[in-house]
Design a protein around this motif. Sequence first.
Motif, PDB file in Angstrom:
ATOM      1  N   PRO A 173     -20.072  -6.972   3.625  1.00  9.12           N
ATOM      2  CA  PRO A 173     -20.800  -7.575   2.484  1.00  9.12           C
ATOM      3  C   PRO A 173     -22.286  -7.241   2.467  1.00  9.12           C
ATOM      4  O   PRO A 173     -22.920  -7.326   1.404  1.00  9.12           O
ATOM      5  N   GLU A 174     -22.849  -6.832   3.622  1.00  9.81           N
ATOM      6  CA  GLU A 174     -24.264  -6.432   3.630  1.00  9.81           C
ATOM      7  C   GLU A 174     -24.511  -5.261   2.689  1.00  9.81           C
ATOM      8  O   GLU A 174     -25.567  -5.164   2.056  1.00  9.81           O
ATOM      9  N   GLY A 175     -23.533  -4.359   2.592  1.00  9.55           N
ATOM     10  CA  GLY A 175     -23.694  -3.204   1.721  1.00  9.55           C
ATOM     11  C   GLY A 175     -23.746  -3.572   0.251  1.00  9.55           C
ATOM     12  O   GLY A 175     -24.357  -2.856  -0.555  1.00  9.55           O
ATOM     13  N   GLN A 176     -23.116  -4.687  -0.113  1.00  3.82           N
ATOM     14  CA  GLN A 176     -23.135  -5.131  -1.502  1.00  3.82           C
ATOM     15  C   GLN A 176     -24.522  -5.589  -1.924  1.00  3.82           C
ATOM     16  O   GLN A 176     -24.808  -5.661  -3.131  1.00  3.82           O
ATOM     17  N   ALA A 177     -25.387  -5.877  -0.957  1.00  7.55           N
ATOM     18  CA  ALA A 177     -26.740  -6.330  -1.275  1.00  7.55           C
ATOM     19  C   ALA A 177     -27.676  -5.174  -1.616  1.00  7.55           C
ATOM     20  O   ALA A 177     -28.776  -5.396  -2.133  1.00  7.55           O
ATOM     21  N   LEU A 178     -27.265  -3.931  -1.320  1.00 10.23           N
ATOM     22  CA  LEU A 178     -28.098  -2.790  -1.700  1.00 10.23           C
ATOM     23  C   LEU A 178     -28.164  -2.704  -3.222  1.00 10.23           C
ATOM     24  O   LEU A 178     -27.154  -2.863  -3.904  1.00 10.23           O
ATOM     25  N   PRO A 179     -29.339  -2.427  -3.771  1.00  7.26           N
ATOM     26  CA  PRO A 179     -29.447  -2.371  -5.236  1.00  7.26           C
ATOM     27  C   PRO A 179     -28.720  -1.159  -5.812  1.00  7.26           C
ATOM     28  O   PRO A 179     -28.607  -0.122  -5.151  1.00  7.26           O
ATOM     29  N   ASN A 180     -28.211  -1.290  -7.018  1.00  7.30           N
ATOM     30  CA  ASN A 180     -27.617  -0.149  -7.699  1.00  7.30           C
ATOM     31  C   ASN A 180     -28.674   0.937  -7.881  1.00  7.30           C
ATOM     32  O   ASN A 180     -29.864   0.647  -7.993  1.00  7.30           O
ATOM     33  N   ALA A 181     -28.203   2.182  -7.919  1.00  5.75           N
ATOM     34  CA  ALA A 181     -29.131   3.311  -7.835  1.00  5.75           C
ATOM     35  C   ALA A 181     -28.944   4.283  -8.995  1.00  5.75           C
ATOM     36  O   ALA A 181     -27.871   4.344  -9.615  1.00  5.75           O
ATOM     37  N   THR A 182     -29.997   5.048  -9.252  1.00  4.12           N
ATOM     38  CA  THR A 182     -29.895   6.170 -10.188  1.00  4.12           C
ATOM     39  C   THR A 182     -29.667   7.473  -9.440  1.00  4.12           C
ATOM     40  O   THR A 182     -29.339   8.487 -10.053  1.00  4.12           O
ATOM     41  N   LEU A 183     -29.848   7.454  -8.117  1.00  7.58           N
ATOM     42  CA  LEU A 183     -29.626   8.642  -7.298  1.00  7.58           C
ATOM     43  C   LEU A 183     -29.179   8.220  -5.904  1.00  7.58           C
ATOM     44  O   LEU A 183     -29.845   7.403  -5.254  1.00  7.58           O
ATOM     45  N   VAL A 184     -28.051   8.769  -5.460  1.00  2.00           N
ATOM     46  CA  VAL A 184     -27.578   8.547  -4.090  1.00  2.00           C
ATOM     47  C   VAL A 184     -27.489   9.903  -3.403  1.00  2.00           C
ATOM     48  O   VAL A 184     -26.868  10.838  -3.922  1.00  2.00           O
ATOM     49  N   LEU A 185     -28.120  10.017  -2.253  1.00  2.00           N
ATOM     50  CA  LEU A 185     -28.050  11.208  -1.404  1.00  2.00           C
ATOM     51  C   LEU A 185     -27.672  10.729  -0.007  1.00  2.00           C
ATOM     52  O   LEU A 185     -28.370   9.892   0.580  1.00  2.00           O
ATOM     53  N   THR A 186     -26.576  11.260   0.543  1.00  2.00           N
ATOM     54  CA  THR A 186     -26.136  10.699   1.820  1.00  2.00           C
ATOM     55  C   THR A 186     -25.153  11.615   2.539  1.00  2.00           C
ATOM     56  O   THR A 186     -24.529  12.492   1.931  1.00  2.00           O
ATOM     57  N   ASN A 187     -25.029  11.388   3.838  1.00  2.00           N
ATOM     58  CA  ASN A 187     -24.069  12.063   4.700  1.00  2.00           C
ATOM     59  C   ASN A 187     -23.368  10.990   5.532  1.00  2.00           C
ATOM     60  O   ASN A 187     -23.776  10.703   6.654  1.00  2.00           O
ATOM     61  N   PRO A 188     -22.316  10.358   4.987  1.00  2.00           N
ATOM     62  CA  PRO A 188     -21.644   9.263   5.700  1.00  2.00           C
ATOM     63  C   PRO A 188     -21.022   9.742   7.003  1.00  2.00           C
ATOM     64  O   PRO A 188     -20.691  10.919   7.157  1.00  2.00           O
ATOM     65  N   PRO A 189     -20.838   8.814   7.965  1.00  2.00           N
ATOM     66  CA  PRO A 189     -20.223   9.190   9.244  1.00  2.00           C
ATOM     67  C   PRO A 189     -18.772   9.607   9.061  1.00  2.00           C
ATOM     68  O   PRO A 189     -18.074   9.112   8.169  1.00  2.00           O
ATOM     69  N   PHE A 190     -18.313  10.536   9.914  1.00  2.00           N
ATOM     70  CA  PHE A 190     -16.938  11.012   9.855  1.00  2.00           C
ATOM     71  C   PHE A 190     -16.044  10.088  10.673  1.00  2.00           C
ATOM     72  O   PHE A 190     -16.504   9.396  11.575  1.00  2.00           O
ATOM     73  N   GLY A 191     -14.734  10.108  10.367  1.00  2.00           N
ATOM     74  CA  GLY A 191     -13.781   9.377  11.198  1.00  2.00           C
ATOM     75  C   GLY A 191     -13.237   8.141  10.517  1.00  2.00           C
ATOM     76  O   GLY A 191     -13.466   7.886   9.336  1.00  2.00           O
ATOM     77  N   THR A 192     -12.508   7.339  11.288  1.00  2.00           N
ATOM     78  CA  THR A 192     -11.915   6.114  10.760  1.00  2.00           C
ATOM     79  C   THR A 192     -12.680   4.920  11.303  1.00  2.00           C
ATOM     80  O   THR A 192     -13.418   5.018  12.288  1.00  2.00           O
ATOM     81  N   LYS A 193     -12.508   3.781  10.627  1.00  2.00           N
ATOM     82  CA  LYS A 193     -13.188   2.568  11.057  1.00  2.00           C
ATOM     83  C   LYS A 193     -12.710   2.169  12.444  1.00  2.00           C
ATOM     84  O   LYS A 193     -11.530   2.290  12.764  1.00  2.00           O
ATOM     85  N   LYS A 194     -13.640   1.697  13.275  1.00  2.00           N
ATOM     86  CA  LYS A 194     -13.299   1.330  14.644  1.00  2.00           C
ATOM     87  C   LYS A 194     -12.159   0.329  14.666  1.00  2.00           C
ATOM     88  O   LYS A 194     -12.172  -0.660  13.962  1.00  2.00           O
ATOM     89  N   GLY A 195     -11.159   0.632  15.495  1.00  2.00           N
ATOM     90  CA  GLY A 195     -10.022  -0.271  15.597  1.00  2.00           C
ATOM     91  C   GLY A 195      -8.983  -0.064  14.518  1.00  2.00           C
ATOM     92  O   GLY A 195      -7.940  -0.685  14.524  1.00  2.00           O
ATOM     93  N   GLY A 196      -9.288   0.856  13.556  1.00  2.00           N
ATOM     94  CA  GLY A 196      -8.328   1.148  12.507  1.00  2.00           C
ATOM     95  C   GLY A 196      -8.237   0.093  11.426  1.00  2.00           C
ATOM     96  O   GLY A 196      -7.409   0.189  10.534  1.00  2.00           O
ATOM     97  N   GLY A 197      -9.101  -0.948  11.473  1.00  2.00           N
ATOM     98  CA  GLY A 197      -9.019  -2.010  10.486  1.00  2.00           C
ATOM     99  C   GLY A 197      -9.669  -1.626   9.171  1.00  2.00           C
ATOM    100  O   GLY A 197     -10.304  -0.584   9.036  1.00  2.00           O
ATOM    101  N   LEU A 198      -9.464  -2.493   8.177  1.00  2.00           N
ATOM    102  CA  LEU A 198     -10.061  -2.268   6.869  1.00  2.00           C
ATOM    103  C   LEU A 198     -11.488  -2.794   6.853  1.00  2.00           C
ATOM    104  O   LEU A 198     -11.860  -3.658   7.650  1.00  2.00           O
ATOM    105  N   PRO A 199     -12.341  -2.279   5.934  1.00  2.00           N
ATOM    106  CA  PRO A 199     -13.709  -2.798   5.832  1.00  2.00           C
ATOM    107  C   PRO A 199     -13.683  -4.260   5.406  1.00  2.00           C
ATOM    108  O   PRO A 199     -12.731  -4.725   4.760  1.00  2.00           O
ATOM    109  N   SER A 200     -14.730  -4.993   5.782  1.00  2.00           N
ATOM    110  CA  SER A 200     -14.755  -6.425   5.467  1.00  2.00           C
ATOM    111  C   SER A 200     -15.232  -6.696   4.047  1.00  2.00           C
ATOM    112  O   SER A 200     -15.249  -7.849   3.610  1.00  2.00           O
ATOM    113  N   ARG A 201     -15.619  -5.657   3.312  1.00  2.00           N
ATOM    114  CA  ARG A 201     -15.967  -5.839   1.900  1.00  2.00           C
ATOM    115  C   ARG A 201     -14.713  -6.120   1.086  1.00  2.00           C
ATOM    116  O   ARG A 201     -13.645  -5.599   1.371  1.00  2.00           O
ATOM    117  N   ASP A 202     -14.870  -6.936   0.041  1.00  2.00           N
ATOM    118  CA  ASP A 202     -13.703  -7.282  -0.772  1.00  2.00           C
ATOM    119  C   ASP A 202     -13.783  -6.694  -2.178  1.00  2.00           C
ATOM    120  O   ASP A 202     -12.985  -7.050  -3.043  1.00  2.00           O
TER     121      ASP A 202
END
Length: 417
Positions: A173-202
């Motif tokens: 849910p912390e990620g939901q607090a980021l403001p909406n953007a007109t430009l996103v530039l990023t290099n997300p981490p590779f792999g699966t979530k630790k433990g194989g679980g789903l993200p806690s965002r709903d």
Amino acid sequence: MLRDYGRFGTGEVQEIYANATTFIKKPTTLSTLVTEIDKLDWYNARQEGLGDLYEGLLQKNADEKKSGAGQYFTPRPLIDCMVAVMKPTLKDIIQDPAAGTGGFLIASNRYIREHSNPDAWTETEQRKYRRNTFFGMEHVQDAHRLALMNLMLHGLDSDPHASGIRYGDTLSPEGQALPNATLVLTNPPFGTKKGGGLPSRDDFTFPTSNKQFCFLQHIYRALLPGGRAGVIMPDNVLFEGNTGKQIRADLMDKCNLHTILRLPTGIFYAQGVKTNVLFFTRGETDKRNTKEVWVYDLRANMPQFGKRTVLTRQHFAEFETFFGLDPRGDNSAHRHSREGGNPDTARFRCFTREWIAERGDSLDIAWLKDEGDGGTNELPEPAALAQEAMGELEGAMEELRGILEELGEEVDEEEAA
């Protein structure tokens, strides 16, 4: 002393030194280091490029495989290329949801200042620049402290209540607090979530343990209408079935996925991972925004990059010319005008949305025959081969989990890990 800064410092200083440790064992060594740092004229040093020097040290540290820092560091020539074609301006709200050491935000800041006149900015523009332009989030505390120091040395503020890089998990849910953007530039981490679980965002339409697909959903959901993005993704995002196929279809509905850049191998710390840059623009509506996708192949018939062959900005020069002037991707006429010769040997091609749909929405598109590196007969390092195999296995496991879920079977935590 470090603990005191972390507990009693103010603002950025407290965040930088939070839970800090040191490998310096001798008091005399630490004393000498502090004394030498204290001699610096910080104002003049900043004017003379102390921030760029710090970036150089980060790159050097990332190049040392033993340090493990490479996973938080995107090659600067690639960052500069992505920033150049996306053309950030002072009007933008720029977000990096996997900020690492802050490279994309620093490069965007540099581009904005070099392509405008900061001395002529109004008070309103200055306030917007300081408090509502650069936003990021980083989940690893050591990388976060490096990012904060990087921002500070480049003259950028980091305020938990305004702009800056926040310490947190974008897939929570912390990620939901980021403001909406007109430009996103990023290099997300590779792999699966630790433990194989789903993200806690709903708020994700397609829950999955695959971090890249989670970040991809965050990114196109975070874009304001007309907002644009440049995102580095591994190959498996282009072809995975089940949930992956649904997310790609949703992306191409909600956004105009106008360009895919197939990147050379060997440019990341995990050299076996094959990667791409996806460039897309959020539509004014949520349906049928992608009409055609241009693929530029900068992977086939390219050298194996590493310490002996260093990636430079020049390697991206032809791609930048091909991309065109419009950062939102409305460059088809320009690109078609550059077509000619044998399409089977050209580095770029255009594919219709209908053609992609007929292939099961797979975006793993290649046509160039890779002639190799001139017969040097060099084999990838065992670690690179192992990394590539792990990536393929993770993709296969994700597909198997999807099949089991469709069959109504429960996938327990042990299997998912």
